[in-house]
Design an enzyme around this catalytic site. Sequence first.
Site, PDB file in Angstrom:
ATOM      1  NE  ARG A  71     -81.263 -25.434   6.143  1.00 40.18           N
ATOM      2  CZ  ARG A  71     -81.828 -26.180   7.120  1.00 40.18           C
ATOM      3  NH1 ARG A  71     -81.600 -27.474   7.185  1.00 40.18           N
ATOM      4  NH2 ARG A  71     -82.594 -25.610   8.024  1.00 40.18           N
ATOM      5  CE1 TYR A 134     -59.471 -27.392  -7.317  1.00 44.50           C
ATOM      6  CE2 TYR A 134     -60.991 -27.992  -5.567  1.00 44.50           C
ATOM      7  CZ  TYR A 134     -60.384 -27.034  -6.352  1.00 44.50           C
ATOM      8  OH  TYR A 134     -60.690 -25.720  -6.168  1.00 44.50           O
ATOM      9  CG  ASP A 210     -63.966 -35.368  -8.660  1.00 44.19           C
ATOM     10  OD1 ASP A 210     -64.572 -35.087  -9.715  1.00 44.19           O
ATOM     11  OD2 ASP A 210     -63.494 -34.506  -7.900  1.00 44.19           O
ATOM     12  CE  LYS A 235     -63.903 -26.408 -11.857  1.00 45.90           C
ATOM     13  NZ  LYS A 235     -64.296 -26.864 -10.566  1.00 45.90           N
TER      14      LYS A 235
HETATM   15  C1  LIG Z   1     -61.740 -32.505  -9.984  1.00 45.43           C
HETATM   16  C2  LIG Z   1     -62.393 -31.475  -9.118  1.00 45.43           C
HETATM   17  N1  LIG Z   1     -63.178 -31.869  -8.096  1.00 45.43           N
HETATM   18  C3  LIG Z   1     -63.776 -30.983  -7.271  1.00 45.43           C
HETATM   19  C4  LIG Z   1     -63.589 -29.614  -7.438  1.00 45.43           C
HETATM   20  C5  LIG Z   1     -64.258 -28.647  -6.498  1.00 45.43           C
HETATM   21  O1  LIG Z   1     -65.343 -28.038  -7.121  1.00 45.43           O
HETATM   22  P1  LIG Z   1     -65.912 -26.558  -6.768  1.00 45.43           P
HETATM   23  O2  LIG Z   1     -64.841 -25.584  -7.135  1.00 45.43           O
HETATM   24  O3  LIG Z   1     -67.148 -26.477  -7.594  1.00 45.43           O
HETATM   25  O4  LIG Z   1     -66.190 -26.518  -5.311  1.00 45.43           O
HETATM   26  C6  LIG Z   1     -62.786 -29.163  -8.495  1.00 45.43           C
HETATM   27  C7  LIG Z   1     -62.573 -27.720  -8.701  1.00 45.43           C
HETATM   28  O5  LIG Z   1     -61.783 -27.311  -9.517  1.00 45.43           O
HETATM   29  C8  LIG Z   1     -62.164 -30.109  -9.350  1.00 45.43           C
HETATM   30  O6  LIG Z   1     -61.368 -29.744 -10.351  1.00 45.43           O
END
Ligand SMILES: Cc1ncc(COP(=O)(O)O)c(C=O)c1O
Length: 420
Positions: A71, A134, A210, A235
Amino acid sequence: MEDSKQKDFIEQFYLDSGFATRALHAGEHVGQPETRSHTNAIFQTSTFYFHDAQEGADIFAGAKSGYVYTRLGNPTVKVLEAKINALEGAAFKLAHPDRTVSSLVFSSGMAAVSAVFLSAASNGDTVLVSDMGYGATEHFCRNVLARMGVKTVEVDMSDLKKVEAALEANPKAKLVYLETPVNPTLKLADIAEISKRARAVNPSMHIVVDNTFATPYLQRPFELGADVILHSTTKYICGHGVVVGGVVTTIDDGMKDSLYQVIKDVGASPSPFDAWLVNLGIKTLPLRMEKHCGNAMAVARHLEQHPKVSRVYYPGLESFPQHALAKKQMSGFGGIVSFELKAGFEAGRKLMDSIKMWTLAVSLGCVDSLIQHPASMTHACMPKEKREKAGLTDGLVRLSVGVEDLDDLIRTLDQGLAQT
Ligand SMILES: Cc1ncc(COP(=O)(O)O)c(C=O)c1O
């Protein structure tokens, strides 16, 4: 080669290499010179032994380096951290040799997102966040941050006048949070302009990007003025749909220390095997992104002239309102295309139910193509009025265009559209 020498060699090596070379080599062999294994090992262990009690005490006290518990750190995870540093931060590090670029790997993208907010903001603070993003990020701000007493101010980050007004009204805001391109309308935020204006108002305001949709292959926010970058590595970074993961990279040492504290205290650390899979995926990131971009551009152009389609959202199209900004801050336009059908949501539902080869599934950035309906799936947790105000209509369909042969993508899309 001694471990320390090996580390120097890797850092020197990645700084002045091209992106594809860094994606392949940076971080490899960190901490494993004894075995001489060509691929890095998976240290699938929860804990690490000490030679004696004194060594354990010294490592805990920081007097001696070493791992103690997964961890808190793990050699397989460290390889991934070094590689992401090299991809997001090489140009910054070359320009600022005295500064540090640090990456911390998380168990999911949302663990990375929430850790950034938890690190920067406390009770009574304000954060500026994009009015579309998101769904779970919006949900986190509206629920968890609100319960903590952190005020979220939502801003249309595609409109610099509105950003300016929000900055002036909230000069003590702890951070500006940008998702660009945004999920799923693909609206952009001008990272360089927003960073400049935010710093003019308050030099210590964090600019967080992001970068999940663009990846460091297409967009490098540190070079545009941001100081924190995060990804859902689930992704494109992993690329094969086999892991849920996240990462935050920062050039701010205080932010790095707070993020590490969150990992330790909240326990949002990744599994070593997942970190290994993400590291493996990155090796082909440049190849995959080239193909994703080419296929997505062709699919977007095809949809734009399709008689059943009323609107296509793709930053690479000349018709995209922020096409000029996309060309300015990105070196390619990514693999996500959203569109609306003239006959509305029912037609979209028929398309999703009848299309072959495109998998009806959420997530994105996989090598194979996916199709989904944001209003009832990824963004269903966002209130409808809010979705619509930010341009996410019930009729919007989102495609994650994969790396299949283009003819097959177009043929199956046309067959599906013929059923609507
Ligand atoms: C732009 C974006 N940021 C953050 C996330 C969150 O990621 P996770 O699903 O790996 O927790 C997503 C998920 O689709 C996303 O599309």
